[in-house]
Design an enzyme around this catalytic site. Structure first.
Site, PDB file in Angstrom:
ATOM      1  N   ARG A  35       0.747  -1.049   0.005  1.00  0.00           N
ATOM      2  CA  ARG A  35      -0.024   0.082   0.057  1.00  0.00           C
ATOM      3  C   ARG A  35       0.895   1.335   0.044  1.00  0.00           C
ATOM      4  O   ARG A  35       2.151   1.369   0.368  1.00  0.00           O
ATOM      5  CB  ARG A  35      -0.823   0.055   1.197  1.00  0.00           C
ATOM      6  CG  ARG A  35      -0.210   0.067   2.471  1.00  0.00           C
ATOM      7  CD  ARG A  35      -1.065   0.226   3.562  1.00  0.00           C
ATOM      8  NE  ARG A  35      -0.320   0.006   5.049  1.00  0.00           N
ATOM      9  CZ  ARG A  35       0.633   0.943   5.533  1.00  0.00           C
ATOM     10  NH1 ARG A  35       0.862   2.026   4.925  1.00  0.00           N
ATOM     11  NH2 ARG A  35       1.093   0.731   6.605  1.00  0.00           N
ATOM     12  N   GLY A  46       1.600   5.035   1.939  1.00  0.00           N
ATOM     13  CA  GLY A  46       1.942   5.544   2.886  1.00  0.00           C
ATOM     14  C   GLY A  46       2.909   4.994   3.873  1.00  0.00           C
ATOM     15  O   GLY A  46       3.818   4.257   3.106  1.00  0.00           O
ATOM     16  N   LYS A  47       3.385   4.983   5.169  1.00  0.00           N
ATOM     17  CA  LYS A  47       4.229   4.687   5.544  1.00  0.00           C
ATOM     18  C   LYS A  47       4.027   3.595   6.921  1.00  0.00           C
ATOM     19  O   LYS A  47       2.959   2.906   6.750  1.00  0.00           O
ATOM     20  CB  LYS A  47       5.221   5.844   6.247  1.00  0.00           C
ATOM     21  CG  LYS A  47       5.603   6.706   5.239  1.00  0.00           C
ATOM     22  CD  LYS A  47       6.554   7.873   6.092  1.00  0.00           C
ATOM     23  CE  LYS A  47       7.434   8.736   4.888  1.00  0.00           C
ATOM     24  NZ  LYS A  47       8.596   9.114   5.528  1.00  0.00           N
ATOM     25  N   ALA A 100      -6.476   6.406  10.161  1.00  0.00           N
ATOM     26  CA  ALA A 100      -5.385   6.404   9.122  1.00  0.00           C
ATOM     27  C   ALA A 100      -5.748   5.679   7.880  1.00  0.00           C
ATOM     28  O   ALA A 100      -6.693   4.789   8.190  1.00  0.00           O
ATOM     29  CB  ALA A 100      -3.894   5.631   9.812  1.00  0.00           C
ATOM     30  N   ILE A 101      -5.322   6.036   6.830  1.00  0.00           N
ATOM     31  CA  ILE A 101      -5.791   5.574   5.489  1.00  0.00           C
ATOM     32  C   ILE A 101      -4.501   5.313   4.601  1.00  0.00           C
ATOM     33  O   ILE A 101      -3.535   6.102   4.344  1.00  0.00           O
ATOM     34  CB  ILE A 101      -6.812   6.803   4.800  1.00  0.00           C
ATOM     35  CG1 ILE A 101      -8.089   6.726   5.562  1.00  0.00           C
ATOM     36  CG2 ILE A 101      -6.968   6.425   3.325  1.00  0.00           C
ATOM     37  CD1 ILE A 101      -9.004   7.763   4.916  1.00  0.00           C
ATOM     38  N   GLY A 102      -4.425   4.176   4.009  1.00  0.00           N
ATOM     39  CA  GLY A 102      -3.604   3.832   3.005  1.00  0.00           C
ATOM     40  C   GLY A 102      -4.028   2.737   1.967  1.00  0.00           C
ATOM     41  O   GLY A 102      -4.522   1.644   2.618  1.00  0.00           O
ATOM     42  N   ALA A 160      -8.031   2.521   9.005  1.00  0.00           N
ATOM     43  CA  ALA A 160      -8.131   1.935  10.443  1.00  0.00           C
ATOM     44  C   ALA A 160      -8.546   3.079  11.489  1.00  0.00           C
ATOM     45  O   ALA A 160      -7.873   4.150  11.472  1.00  0.00           O
ATOM     46  CB  ALA A 160      -6.427   1.661  10.711  1.00  0.00           C
ATOM     47  N   CYS A 216       3.023   6.778  10.641  1.00  0.00           N
ATOM     48  CA  CYS A 216       2.979   7.519   9.270  1.00  0.00           C
ATOM     49  C   CYS A 216       4.023   8.465   9.057  1.00  0.00           C
ATOM     50  O   CYS A 216       3.799   9.353   8.250  1.00  0.00           O
ATOM     51  CB  CYS A 216       1.385   8.185   9.561  1.00  0.00           C
ATOM     52  SG  CYS A 216      -0.022   7.267   9.757  1.00  0.00           S
TER      53      CYS A 216
END
Length: 264
Positions: free
Chosen positions: A73, A75-76, A184-186, A199, A215
């Protein structure tokens, strides 16, 4: 957009191991690409696990060598675990996919969910996800007795909050009255179909985030519905509310292809 169906994979004692859920995503993704099933959102909890998106730096991983699952995905690095509602909307989108617009729709549904529970949230420019906004900088308490003008997190590239005491811990951002991420979104788009997702911190032990740089953000922290409300709340209470708002936002949306040449 077409009808969105929900599949509740497992919560609590039946939480789903990350690798198992990832494989399930792949299976559903293939079925959606072939139009065997409608758009589908998997909802679940995971046992404790750290996952790292493609842009994660080595310096953002756990200092003690705790295992991290590297995923495909965006993001971090982040953490998943008990008390956190995870959602994987697997949806066919018009190509070329407007990734930013898709993320904004997910944020919108989660902002509405938080508002229904009495927690006002917002977006932060340049940072994906759903945030509880902190006080203006000038009204926040000093960290470690220092003026915020000298906050080492902002001015020292080698400063690591994890080595400098609990006053810098992401889980204590609410006490510092800083911006703090509640969801959070990824995501990943493959063959025009989305994977991974969001999440939402309902009532987790947020100290898990203190072992990483969540993140990749050093000057903010994390929050949960429970800490913001000052009362207990369960994932079971939140699931039907999230489903309702996701359905309202995503089924009503008319996604458009990304304009060629625009940023994604």
């Amino acid at each position: 957009m077409s009808e969105l169906r929900f599949v509740r994979l497992g919560f609590g004692a039946e939480a789903v191991e990350y690798q198992e859920a990832w494989q399930k995503q792949r299976e559903v993704h293939a079925q959606r690409f072939d139009d065997q099933i409608p758009d589908t959102c998997l909802l679940l909890e995971h046992p404790p696990v750290y996952t790292a998106g493609r842009r994660t730096l080595d310096s953002e991983r756990p200092l003690d060598g705790t295992p991290v699952i590297d995923v495909d995905r965006g993001g971090k690095i982040t953490w998943h675990g008990p008390g956190q509602l995870v959602g994987y909307p697997i949806m066919k989108l018009p190509r070329p996919v407007d990734v930013v617009a898709h993320v904004r729709r997910l944020e919108d549904a989660l902002i509405r969910t938080c508002a229904e529970f009495g927690v006002p949230t917002s977006r932060v420019e340049g940072r994906s996800g759903v945030w509880v906004l902190g006080d203006p900088v000038e009204d926040r308490p000093a960290i470690g007795g220092l003026s915020l003008d000298f906050d080492p997190r902002l001015h020292d590239d080698e400063f690591d909050p994890r080595l400098n005491g609990p006053e810098y811990a992401p889980s204590n951002a609410g006490q510092r009255r800083e911006d703090r991420k509640l969801a959070a979104i990824g995501i990943r788009i493959a063959k025009g179909v989305s994977m991974h997702g969001f999440a939402l911190n309902v009532n987790p032990d947020n100290t898990w985030f203190d072992r990483i740089v969540p993140c990749g953000i050093r000057d903010a922290g994390v929050a949960s519905l429970a800490t913001e409300l000052g009362r207990d709340i369960t994932v079971a209470e939140v699931v039907p509310v999230v489903e309702r708002h996701l359905r309202a936002v995503l089924e009503a949306a008319e996604p458009l292809p990304r304009t060629v040449g625009s940023e994604a």
